[in-house]
Design a protein around this motif. Structure first.
Motif, PDB file in Angstrom:
ATOM      1  N   ASP A 314     -41.302  -4.080  -1.946  1.00 16.40           N
ATOM      2  CA  ASP A 314     -39.898  -3.684  -2.477  1.00 16.40           C
ATOM      3  C   ASP A 314     -39.987  -3.716  -3.943  1.00 16.40           C
ATOM      4  N   THR A 317     -41.208  -0.271  -4.738  1.00 17.81           N
ATOM      5  CA  THR A 317     -39.913   0.914  -4.543  1.00 17.81           C
ATOM      6  C   THR A 317     -39.312   0.774  -4.686  1.00 17.81           C
ATOM      7  N   ALA A 318     -38.576  -0.454  -5.645  1.00 12.95           N
ATOM      8  CA  ALA A 318     -37.416  -0.828  -6.971  1.00 12.95           C
ATOM      9  C   ALA A 318     -38.073   0.856  -7.947  1.00 12.95           C
ATOM     10  N   ALA A 320     -39.788   2.945  -8.308  1.00 11.15           N
ATOM     11  CA  ALA A 320     -40.168   4.228  -7.719  1.00 11.15           C
ATOM     12  C   ALA A 320     -38.342   4.920  -7.615  1.00 11.15           C
ATOM     13  N   ARG A 321     -37.280   3.933  -7.355  1.00  9.90           N
ATOM     14  CA  ARG A 321     -35.852   4.910  -7.737  1.00  9.90           C
ATOM     15  C   ARG A 321     -35.834   4.358  -8.891  1.00  9.90           C
ATOM     16  N   ASP A 323     -34.820   1.856 -10.660  1.00 10.16           N
ATOM     17  CA  ASP A 323     -34.661  -0.210 -10.449  1.00 10.16           C
ATOM     18  C   ASP A 323     -35.505  -0.891 -10.886  1.00 10.16           C
TER      19      ASP A 323
END
Length: 685
Positions: A314, A317-318, A320-321, A323
């Protein structure tokens, strides 16, 4: 081995691990751990199951032996009663056989004779029942030394002793003294062997047992062996006078050994059953406890690993976005905790880099605005200077183009003169061609006439040849006539001379005709060549006429283009004023704009320049836009919030990994147009 990929060294797994990795690489971490636990537990479970099954088999084996012991007691008692001459209790044996159907002794029981038969037949039937009992109940296969020798005393030795004693009491009738002596000696040997075997059974069983007092419990067996030895001694001493012996003492001693032997064997089997049951219970309990503990530990490891992996995924992934908000990460002291702490450091550095990028973007935007103001001044001066240069250039170009137009008119006049001259030459060439065709027809007629004369000459030549033959024949006939034919001979000579002159004349005519034929053929070829040459002149004249016509058309087009060019040159004088009247100024700007298509998520783009009529930006990723696409441009930074403007893609420039697109705003009302103008002025500052 190692592979170089992008500057990184990737180590290859060992060959023996590649088949396993081909499977595990397709699984997630939790499934890998579950598979590992399963792989570790399955062999243990199989081993425990196999051990339990083996112990169960041993318990079932021993239980069947215990059932055999339950039937063995009544059978030995009945055999001893038969040897002692008493009535055996067959009902007790039948009850024991019926109570244990697994032993499958029904057929053997039915073979046992009833009490009315002879003792020998009864004893033989009971002995066969005991032998079948030993086989069917596994007693004869007993694996332990103590219980095996106790079993041997009951199943093998006691029945043999009773059968031998009964045979000694009832010797076979009708034997001679020697035969009776031999039979009695054999019985004595059997009895001696049985006595020794019984003593050996007791000694071996007592030696290899953990059961205390087994030797004392088997004292009646020693007594039976001694009694058998007494009977053996009696038979040996009476070999000189063989006769019946009393088996009562042996039968009584055998009856006394049945209960102790049966009890001892039952206790040994019960002890073995208890030991196997306890061992199986301990192993099962320990294995079950170990499996439960392993599953408990595996569940804890699986939950912790899955939880940490999920948090790590998580967080990655955040990031990578883009965030960078704080998120929970593993904090343990294992590798996942190290990854979590590394992600915290990476997220902090990315936040610092993002702040630095924002500051750099603000500075770049300020620099772009200052550069835009300077560029606007430079463009104003450039347009003014450009207008001066354009005015000077258009004047010179227009004058030169007018001179070219005059030259074009002169070329057109020369082309018309050439066309007239070509027409005259074409007329003369046509007349010559007609006269040449007439001459060709005359020559053809002459050749036809020459062929007719040649035919006539050939005919005259034939006639002259026939005339010569006729003159020759006449001369021959005149010679035959003698003096009477002399006058005819003179005529024949004249005719012959005439034929010769005629032949010579025809030959001369033939040669003359051949010469005329060659001359006419040469003349015909000359005329043909002349016609071909004249035809080439005609074709050349036609080509020149076509060229002249094309040149005239070209001059017309050139004149039209020159006229159009003069018009464009005249329009160039208004170029600077049109540049001054351009509707919107393009403002170089740095920032981001969101582009949203119907039914799709917004896509971020980097702004290049902006005007009240449109913008140009860069979109990363695969080529998502084509010319004519309609999108909504979301502009941020306006004083009254975000401004969403419909726009159309009017220009697309593809490059690797990104697109540079130009958008034209589709302004729907004056209010939106005013807001766009205000936004542009705000960007200029």
């Amino acid at each position: 081995m190692a592979n170089q990929t992008g500057g990184l060294t990737l180590s290859s797994p060992p060959l023996f691990l590649r088949p396993v990795l081909a499977i595990t690489d397709r699984l997630r971490t939790g499934m890998r751990l579950g598979l590992l636990v399963l792989v570790l537990l399955v062999p243990g479970g199989l081993a425990t199951g196999m051990y339990t099954a083996e112990k169960g088999h041993d318990l079932a084996f021993t239980e069947k032996e215990r059932q055999g012991v339950a039937v063995l007691g009544p059978a030995l008692t009945a055999l001893a009663d038969t040897a002692a001459g008493r009535r055996p209790d067959l009902d007790a044996i039948r009850a024991a056989v019926d109570a244990h159907p697994d032993l499958e002794l029904g057929d053997e029981m039915r073979k046992v004779p009833e009490s009315g038969d002879t003792p020998s037949a009864m004893a033989a039937g009971l002995a066969a029942l005991i032998a079948a009992l030993g086989n069917n109940s596994n007693l004869i296969l007993d694996p332990d030394l103590d219980s095996f020798y106790v079993m041997d005393a009951q199943v093998v030795q006691v029945p043999q002793a009773l059968l031998a004693a009964l045979a000694a009491a009832h010797p076979a009738a009708g034997l001679s003294t020697r035969q009776a002596t031999a039979a009695q000696a054999v019985l004595a040997g059997r009895l001696e062997g049985v006595a020794d075997a019984l003593r050996n059974d007791v000694t071996t069983a007592a030696k290899h047992t953990d059961s205390g007092g087994l030797a004392d419990r088997l004292t009646p067996v020693q007594t039976l062996a001694d009694t058998i030895s007494v009977l053996d001694k009696h038979l040996t001493e009476t070999l000189d006078a063989p006769g019946p012996a009393d088996p009562a003492e042996v039968a009584a001693a055998a009856t006394a050994t049945v209960r102790p032997l049966n009890s001892a064997l039952t206790d040994l089997l019960s002890a073995r059953t208890a030991e196997n049951s306890l061992e199986r219970g301990l192993v099962l309990g320990t294995s079950l406890g170990g499996f439960l503990f392993a599953l408990w530990c595996a569940a804890g490891v699986l939950w912790r690993t899955s939880h940490d992996v999920r948090q790590t995924v998580d967080a990655v992934t955040a990031i990578a976005r883009a965030d960078l908000a704080p998120r929970p990460l593993p904090e343990g002291r294992d590798e996942m905790g190290d990854i979590g702490r590394a992600l915290v450091v990476a997220r902090t550095r990315l936040q610092d880099q993002e702040a630095a990028l924002v500051a750099a973007e603000v500075a770049r935007e300020q620099q772009l605005r200052a550069g835009f103001l300077h560029q606007r001044q430079a463009e104003t001066q450039f347009r003014r200077r450009t207008q001066e240069i354009i005015d000077e250039s258009t004047t010179v170009i227009a004058e030169e183009l007018r001179q070219v137009t005059d030259k074009v008119a002169e070329v057109r006049t020369a082309a018309e003169v050439i066309d007239q001259r070509i027409s005259v030459a074409d007329t003369a060439t046509s007349a010559i061609v007609g006269q040449a065709h007439d001459a060709e027809q005359v020559i053809s007629s002459l050749e036809h006439s020459l062929r007719q004369v040649a035919a006539t000459v050939a005919l005259v030549t034939g006639i002259a040849r026939q005339t010569r033959l006729l003159a020759l024949n006449a001369t021959i006939e005149a010679a035959r006539a003698g003096d009477l034919g002399y006058g005819f001979t003179v005529v024949a000579d004249e005719v012959k001379q005439l034929a010769m002159h005629t032949a010579e004349s025809t030959d001369q005519i033939t040669r003359t005709i051949d010469d005329l034929h060659r001359e006419t053929t040469a003349m015909s070829q000359t005329i043909t060549t002349m016609l071909e040459g004249i035809g080439g002149v005609g074709d050349a004249a036609s080509s020149l006429r076509t060229v002249a016509a094309d040149q005239g058309a070209l001059m017309d087009r050139l004149s039209a283009q020159m006229t159009a060019t003069l018009g464009r040159v005249d329009e160039m004088t208004d170029l600077a004023s049109r540049l001054e009247r351009r509707e919107h100024e393009r403002i170089a700007a740095a920032g981001k704009v969101a582009l949203r298509r119907a039914g799709q998520a917004a896509m971020q783009a980097v702004l290049i320049n902006f005007s009240a009529g449109g913008l140009r930006c860069i979109v990363s990723g695969p080529p998502p836009f084509v010319e004519g696409t309609t999108v909504d441009a979301e502009l941020t930074g306006v004083t009254d919030g975000m401004l969403t403007v419909p726009a159309r893609v009017v220009n697309v420039v593809d490059s690797p990994g990104q697109q540079e697109i130009g958008l034209q705003f589709l302004v729907t009302d004056d209010a939106m147009a005013q807001r766009l103008v205000a936004f542009a002025e705000q960007m200029v500052g």
